[in-house]
Motif scaffolding. Structure first.
Motif, PDB file in Angstrom:
ATOM      1  N   TYR A  13       0.840  -1.195   0.000  1.00 26.85           N
ATOM      2  CA  TYR A  13       0.000   0.000   0.000  1.00 26.85           C
ATOM      3  C   TYR A  13       0.877   1.247   0.000  1.00 26.85           C
ATOM      4  O   TYR A  13       1.190   1.794   1.068  1.00 26.85           O
ATOM      5  CB  TYR A  13      -0.924  -0.001   1.228  1.00 26.85           C
ATOM      6  N   PRO A  14       1.258   1.738  -1.164  1.00 28.09           N
ATOM      7  CA  PRO A  14       2.148   2.899  -1.217  1.00 28.09           C
ATOM      8  C   PRO A  14       1.503   4.185  -0.720  1.00 28.09           C
ATOM      9  O   PRO A  14       2.198   5.126  -0.346  1.00 28.09           O
ATOM     10  CB  PRO A  14       2.520   2.992  -2.693  1.00 28.09           C
ATOM     11  N   GLU A  15       0.156   4.219  -0.714  1.00 27.83           N
ATOM     12  CA  GLU A  15      -0.539   5.428  -0.271  1.00 27.83           C
ATOM     13  C   GLU A  15      -1.245   5.182   1.052  1.00 27.83           C
ATOM     14  O   GLU A  15      -1.886   4.147   1.241  1.00 27.83           O
ATOM     15  CB  GLU A  15      -1.550   5.888  -1.325  1.00 27.83           C
ATOM     16  N   ALA A  16      -1.132   6.148   1.952  1.00 28.10           N
ATOM     17  CA  ALA A  16      -1.831   6.069   3.238  1.00 28.10           C
ATOM     18  C   ALA A  16      -3.269   6.567   3.074  1.00 28.10           C
ATOM     19  O   ALA A  16      -3.598   7.262   2.110  1.00 28.10           O
ATOM     20  CB  ALA A  16      -1.094   6.896   4.277  1.00 28.10           C
ATOM     21  N   ILE A  17      -4.117   6.206   4.053  1.00 28.29           N
ATOM     22  CA  ILE A  17      -5.511   6.651   4.048  1.00 28.29           C
ATOM     23  C   ILE A  17      -5.946   6.813   5.500  1.00 28.29           C
ATOM     24  O   ILE A  17      -5.503   6.060   6.371  1.00 28.29           O
ATOM     25  CB  ILE A  17      -6.420   5.641   3.300  1.00 28.29           C
ATOM     26  N   THR A  18      -6.796   7.802   5.766  1.00 24.73           N
ATOM     27  CA  THR A  18      -7.289   7.950   7.138  1.00 24.73           C
ATOM     28  C   THR A  18      -8.289   6.839   7.444  1.00 24.73           C
ATOM     29  O   THR A  18      -8.928   6.277   6.546  1.00 24.73           O
ATOM     30  CB  THR A  18      -7.976   9.297   7.357  1.00 24.73           C
ATOM     31  N   ALA A  19      -8.424   6.542   8.734  1.00 21.45           N
ATOM     32  CA  ALA A  19      -9.391   5.531   9.145  1.00 21.45           C
ATOM     33  C   ALA A  19     -10.803   5.915   8.718  1.00 21.45           C
ATOM     34  O   ALA A  19     -11.580   5.069   8.270  1.00 21.45           O
ATOM     35  CB  ALA A  19      -9.320   5.338  10.658  1.00 21.45           C
ATOM     36  N   GLN A  20     -11.160   7.192   8.826  1.00 23.24           N
ATOM     37  CA  GLN A  20     -12.495   7.625   8.432  1.00 23.24           C
ATOM     38  C   GLN A  20     -12.703   7.488   6.930  1.00 23.24           C
ATOM     39  O   GLN A  20     -13.755   7.036   6.471  1.00 23.24           O
ATOM     40  CB  GLN A  20     -12.734   9.068   8.869  1.00 23.24           C
ATOM     41  N   GLY A  21     -11.698   7.849   6.155  1.00 21.19           N
ATOM     42  CA  GLY A  21     -11.809   7.707   4.713  1.00 21.19           C
ATOM     43  C   GLY A  21     -11.972   6.263   4.300  1.00 21.19           C
ATOM     44  O   GLY A  21     -12.776   5.936   3.414  1.00 21.19           O
ATOM     45  N   TYR A  22     -11.230   5.373   4.962  1.00 23.73           N
ATOM     46  CA  TYR A  22     -11.323   3.950   4.654  1.00 23.73           C
ATOM     47  C   TYR A  22     -12.695   3.413   5.043  1.00 23.73           C
ATOM     48  O   TYR A  22     -13.308   2.633   4.302  1.00 23.73           O
ATOM     49  CB  TYR A  22     -10.225   3.200   5.394  1.00 23.73           C
ATOM     50  N   LEU A  23     -13.197   3.827   6.206  1.00 22.66           N
ATOM     51  CA  LEU A  23     -14.499   3.369   6.675  1.00 22.66           C
ATOM     52  C   LEU A  23     -15.603   3.772   5.702  1.00 22.66           C
ATOM     53  O   LEU A  23     -16.462   2.953   5.340  1.00 22.66           O
ATOM     54  CB  LEU A  23     -14.780   3.947   8.065  1.00 22.66           C
ATOM     55  N   GLU A  24     -15.593   5.010   5.273  1.00 22.62           N
ATOM     56  CA  GLU A  24     -16.646   5.476   4.360  1.00 22.62           C
ATOM     57  C   GLU A  24     -16.601   4.725   3.032  1.00 22.62           C
ATOM     58  O   GLU A  24     -17.649   4.389   2.465  1.00 22.62           O
ATOM     59  CB  GLU A  24     -16.506   6.983   4.144  1.00 22.62           C
ATOM     60  N   GLU A  25     -15.406   4.450   2.561  1.00 22.29           N
ATOM     61  CA  GLU A  25     -15.251   3.691   1.315  1.00 22.29           C
ATOM     62  C   GLU A  25     -15.874   2.306   1.440  1.00 22.29           C
ATOM     63  O   GLU A  25     -16.601   1.842   0.562  1.00 22.29           O
ATOM     64  CB  GLU A  25     -13.756   3.591   1.013  1.00 22.29           C
ATOM     65  N   ARG A  26     -15.628   1.652   2.563  1.00 23.00           N
ATOM     66  CA  ARG A  26     -16.144   0.305   2.762  1.00 23.00           C
ATOM     67  C   ARG A  26     -17.646   0.285   3.042  1.00 23.00           C
ATOM     68  O   ARG A  26     -18.339  -0.652   2.621  1.00 23.00           O
ATOM     69  CB  ARG A  26     -15.375  -0.365   3.899  1.00 23.00           C
ATOM     70  N   LEU A  27     -18.164   1.288   3.754  1.00 26.29           N
ATOM     71  CA  LEU A  27     -19.604   1.323   4.011  1.00 26.29           C
ATOM     72  C   LEU A  27     -20.394   1.428   2.722  1.00 26.29           C
ATOM     73  O   LEU A  27     -21.489   0.865   2.606  1.00 26.29           O
ATOM     74  CB  LEU A  27     -19.942   2.492   4.949  1.00 26.29           C
ATOM     75  N   ARG A  28     -19.850   2.126   1.754  1.00 24.22           N
ATOM     76  CA  ARG A  28     -20.515   2.188   0.453  1.00 24.22           C
ATOM     77  C   ARG A  28     -20.520   0.823  -0.216  1.00 24.22           C
ATOM     78  O   ARG A  28     -21.521   0.434  -0.848  1.00 24.22           O
ATOM     79  CB  ARG A  28     -19.842   3.227  -0.447  1.00 24.22           C
TER      80      ARG A  28
END
Length: 323
Positions: free
Chosen positions: A303-318
């Motif tokens: 995973y070369p790019e980091a992501i915030t926990a909130q950003g990751y959560l919203e992506e998965r909830l969709r």
């Protein structure tokens, strides 16, 4: 003390008192090694001697079952339209496993962390809802939330040590985590040959999940060889598994293992099933960036790019149709 192997499952069960109240530093170190090894292989383990009294668990299940026994009209009063299921009630037939064709056969309630409404995360961590019909729901439900939050922190401390991090590494990264307690009701299945399953094959989104007191068999874990392995824990055991956020943070050193809840055969399908997972999340602004200690020549960063926990959560909830 050797690792206990559930004869039905082969997935290890370990005594966390060896970590929290060790008889010797050597036994504590051995526990850390055994726990880390179990998670590297399975992504799942049973945890016993966890310190949560059985009567506390039983009282929580009594309260949750009484809520789900309310009328559909009553329960839907606590459904937040457009809220992504973050708090309150989510009706039957909404959540769908990522990539699945059919929705899961369940309804559930979400309890989140209680934070001041002027907290800097209040915009992404909604206030809790509490059902008026069951006055003790708040005290009992949030009490179990806090107990599982404490146990989860102990498991994370041991996992941190196993990969060469300080024991307290996760403390300031989860102290206002967007963690969720999810009482679930799987109603009786009365339609034969239904294509849906109670919970489709999936991986969890969060750091770790703690499952307390599932009322019936059905949980299955997918092994590295693709075999579905049943895991019905003993009454005094809490099942703890790795989620996608920890898998990503550790560059898959700790795998987030696919699991599902299958429909029971015959007349057993006509019995309801209740379970209560606790999804332990990092703080919403925590940056999920692969740990240097988990990158090697044999395991380069995925995973070369980091992501915030909130950003990751919203992506998965969709992806699972809650947003």
């Amino acid at each position: 003390m050797p690792i206990e192997m559930n004869a039905q499952t082969r997935i290890p069960t370990l005594d966390i008192a060896r970590f929290t109240h060790p008889t010797s530093p050597e036994d504590r170190d051995a526990f850390v090694a055994e726990l880390g090894s179990a998670y590297r292989e399975w992504g799942f383990a049973g945890i016993r001697n966890h310190g949560i009294p059985q009567d506390q668990i039983d009282r929580a299940y009594d309260v949750f079952q009484r809520f789900f026994a309310q009328s559909d009209e009553t329960k839907r009063k606590y459904h937040v339209a457009g809220g992504g299921g973050a708090r309150g009630y989510t009706p039957f037939g909404v959540e769908t496993a990522k990539g699945a064709q059919y929705h899961d056969l369940k309804e559930f309630w979400h309890i989140g962390r209680e934070i001041p409404r002027d907290h800097h995360c209040a915009d992404v961590m909604q206030a809790n809802l509490w059902p008026d019909e069951i006055p003790e729901f708040r005290e009992v439900g949030y009490g179990l939330y806090q107990s599982l939050d404490t146990l989860g922190a102990q498991v994370l401390s041991a996992l941190a040590l196993h990969i060469g991090l300080p024991e307290n590494y996760f403390v300031d990264k989860t102290n206002y985590g967007n963690s969720i307690l999810r009482p679930i009701h799987y109603p009786p299945i009365t339609t034969p040959d239904i294509p849906n399953v109670r919970a489709g094959a999936h991986e969890d989104i969060n750091l770790i999940t703690l499952l307390v007191g599932a009322s019936a068999a059905g949980l299955e874990v997918k092994s590295r060889t693709g075999e579905w392995v049943p895991f019905t824990s003993d009454a005094d055991t809490i099942v703890v598994n790795i989620g996608d956020m920890l898998q990503r943070l550790t560059n898959h050193v700790y795998p987030s293992t696919t699991h599902r809840v299958v429909n029971p055969p015959g007349e057993l399908a006509r019995q309801p099933r209740y379970s209560t997972p606790f999804f332990l999340h990092p703080n919403p602004d925590f940056l999920i960036d692969v740990l240097d200690s988990c990158v090697t020549d044999e395991n380069p960063s995925r995973y070369p790019e980091a992501i915030t926990a909130q950003g990751y959560l919203e992506e998965r909830l969709r992806e699972i149709k809650l947003k």
